[in-house]
Every structure is written in C-alpha cells, then in structure tokens.
Design an enzyme around this catalytic site. Sequence first.
Site, short mmCIF file in Angstrom:
data_model
loop_
_atom_site.label_atom_id
_atom_site.label_comp_id
_atom_site.label_asym_id
_atom_site.label_seq_id
_atom_site.Cartn_x
_atom_site.Cartn_y
_atom_site.Cartn_z
N GLU A 22 54.55 1.44 4.28
CA GLU A 22 55.81 2.12 4.60
C GLU A 22 57.01 1.36 4.02
O GLU A 22 58.00 1.97 3.61
CB GLU A 22 55.97 2.26 6.11
CG GLU A 22 54.88 3.11 6.76
CD GLU A 22 54.82 4.52 6.20
OE1 GLU A 22 55.87 5.04 5.77
OE2 GLU A 22 53.72 5.09 6.17
N HIS A 25 57.62 2.50 0.45
CA HIS A 25 58.43 3.71 0.37
C HIS A 25 59.91 3.39 0.59
O HIS A 25 60.78 3.89 -0.12
CB HIS A 25 57.98 4.71 1.45
CG HIS A 25 56.63 5.31 1.21
ND1 HIS A 25 56.24 5.84 0.01
CD2 HIS A 25 55.56 5.46 2.05
CE1 HIS A 25 55.01 6.30 0.11
NE2 HIS A 25 54.57 6.07 1.33
#
Length: 408
Positions: A22, A25
């Site tokens: 994550e 991203h």
Amino acid sequence: MVFILGIVLFALGICLSVALHEAGHMWAAKAFGMKVRRYFVGFGPTVFSFRRGETEYGLKWIPLGGFCDIAGMTALDEVTPDESKRAMWRFKTWKRTVVMSAGSAMHFILGFVILYLMAVTMGLPNPEAANAPTEPVISATACARSATTLEQLNDTTCPAGAPTPAKTAGIQSGDKIVSVAGKPTPTWTDVLAAVQVAGGPTPFVVERGGQRVNLTVDVPRVQRLLSDKTTVKEVGMIGASPVPKTLVATYGPVDAVGATLDFTGTMFAETGKRLIEFPSRIPAVVDSIFGGERDPNTPVSVVGASRIGGEAAERGLWEIFVLLLASLNFFIGVFNLLPLLPLDGGHIAVVWYERVRDWIRKLRGKAAGGPVDYTKLSAVTMVLVFIGGAVTLLTVTADIVNPVKLFQ
C-alpha cells in the site's frame, strides 16, 4: 515456543509486505501529485491514526490487509471540488499504470532484498546442482557393514573388525573414481551400480592430482536394506562416501547482485508455473478437507504459510523460512497483476482499454470517450470476488483441519 515464535515472525513479515504494498501505491501517487486521503494498515476498528499534511495515517485491529485511499481512483469515486483537478482518473495513462503497479513492484523489491540478504549470509539454493548427478569424488572412507533395519542403516558407527575395503586398497579423500572393473563411472550412481554387483578383488582406476592410479579393492558382500525400506539384498560395498553436492552457495556483496538476479528469474518462472497449476489443484484442497492426504503442492493460505514458517523455525531451518517469505512476495506481486477486477491488474487493464479505445476513436475522427463505467463491470467483479473468497475459505479450512506438513 519456537514454533509459535516462527508463526508470529512470519505473520509480521506478511504484514510488512502488505504495508509496503500500500505504501508503494501511496508514494507513487504522491510523486505524481495525486491526492492520497488515507493510508491504513489492517482492517476493522482503528487502533490509532494521525494526520500529516493532507493524508491520514493509521493502524487497524485486523492486520490482514490495508488500503491506500487515492482521490478519484475511478470516475465513480466522489471527489470534493478541491480534489477534482487531482483526481487519479484525470492523470495520464502511464502515470495511473505506474501508481497501480507500484504495489506489486514493492513485493518484487522486497523479495529481491530478501534473496540478496540470503545470498550474502546463509546462501542461495543452487537449482542446477540439485538436479545434477553427484560426481564420483571421494569425501571419506569408512567400513563396509551389513545393515538390515532402518536403525542399523542410520547408525554410522563401525563395529569392531569390520573391513575397510576402500581405505585398505589405498583410496583417499579427493580421489575421483574413473572406472570400476573396467566400466567407466562418470557419476556416483554409476559407482554404486558397479560396486554392488562386484565381489572379491576388483580393479579400480582413480584420478589423483591429475594422474590416474590403478588400485585393487577387495569388495566384500554384505546384507543391506534397499531404498524401498523393506527389501534386504546382498550387495558389494567398499565403505566410501562422495563429496556432497553444493546445494547452497554464498556470495560477496558484489557477486550477490548477479546471483540474486538469476535466482529471482528462477522464482518468477516457478511463480508462473504455480499460477497456471492453481485452478487444477483446487479439487485436491477440497479432498484434503474431507480426509484425503494433503498434497504439499496444493495452494496454502496465509494461515498455512505461517504454519510452515513456524515449523521451519522450530527445526532451525531459517533459510527455508526466509525463502518462503520471499517466494510469497513474488507470488502475491504477480497474482495482483492479473487482469482481473478488483485486483490492481484489473484496474490497469481498464486504464489501457480506455487508452486504446480513445486512440481508435481519434483515428476515426471522434472525440475521446469518457471513463469506463465501473457499474457495468460490477457483476463480473462480484463473481470474481465470490470465487476469490471461496478459494480463500477452502485453503484456510484445509490449512486448519489438514495442513501441509513439509517436515514429517
């Protein structure tokens, strides 16, 4: 206790992988100027959170995932007026592709780093050596003795008065056996085959220091338990063992880069093979839930992988523990790039569909089309989510009631 510690450490390793996924991203989105609203590790109730700049960071109670909330990831996402210009769907195709593939990239980077650290410390497996035949080079000499049970076979002590044919004949450590009774022996398997049918004085040719030496070994016949662990047979034996194959190799800091790249390529190939085999192995998972023998090659869940990690730690096999963690990162990274919603690969496929569609429309003198309507894909997405959930439930259940056991 070590078993539990291994499970906990492996689970923490998975949590770190998810957090970095994550984070990949988030970092890519911020680098291109997209607005990242939230970055959380875990699901469920919030343990704590804090805000830095325009992003809220936090940890949730269930550490089985995480999320990065980027404003306007699709055209259906609601955005505020101040977020509109920075909505992700407004950015160029290549930038959106980089952001959506950054999660998998982090898995690949983490897997590479793990393998590199293995290369310079505990070493990397050598697949070529594992598949290559053992060379007929003598490591040590011992006695020739009968062994008709598993206990006797595993006992390496020599009884008093047991003959030492190889040593008595003058065979030394480092000698390479070239032939036995006139038969060439390019591998240790060939040596065993020739010796087991021999008996009494038998001519041997060995290579020592670049020179060939002729020796005569008085080969005794002994009773030995065969590899099937049930049959006992009289065979010839000289009391010698080969130099073991180098199955693991360590490297210096510089050489480790190339070695890690090579082994990473091998792991990518294995990952692709496992993905292709994945659907065909699901029936075996179902069968194992209802009492069938669990095939170690069947898919495992995070629960099963953590259990295997715990078993490896319990036996002190940390190289297997670390290698499993690296392979899991490669698998997750590749799997996440499959062109299926709701995976990142599915979103990338939609983005490039828009790009190709608009290119074709431009050739036809038409204006670019709008963003893809994700509501029209919701049915397909729900089917894939259902299938993914079912597979996860099956593997978790199998890993609880009939787990994979690499160590019997």
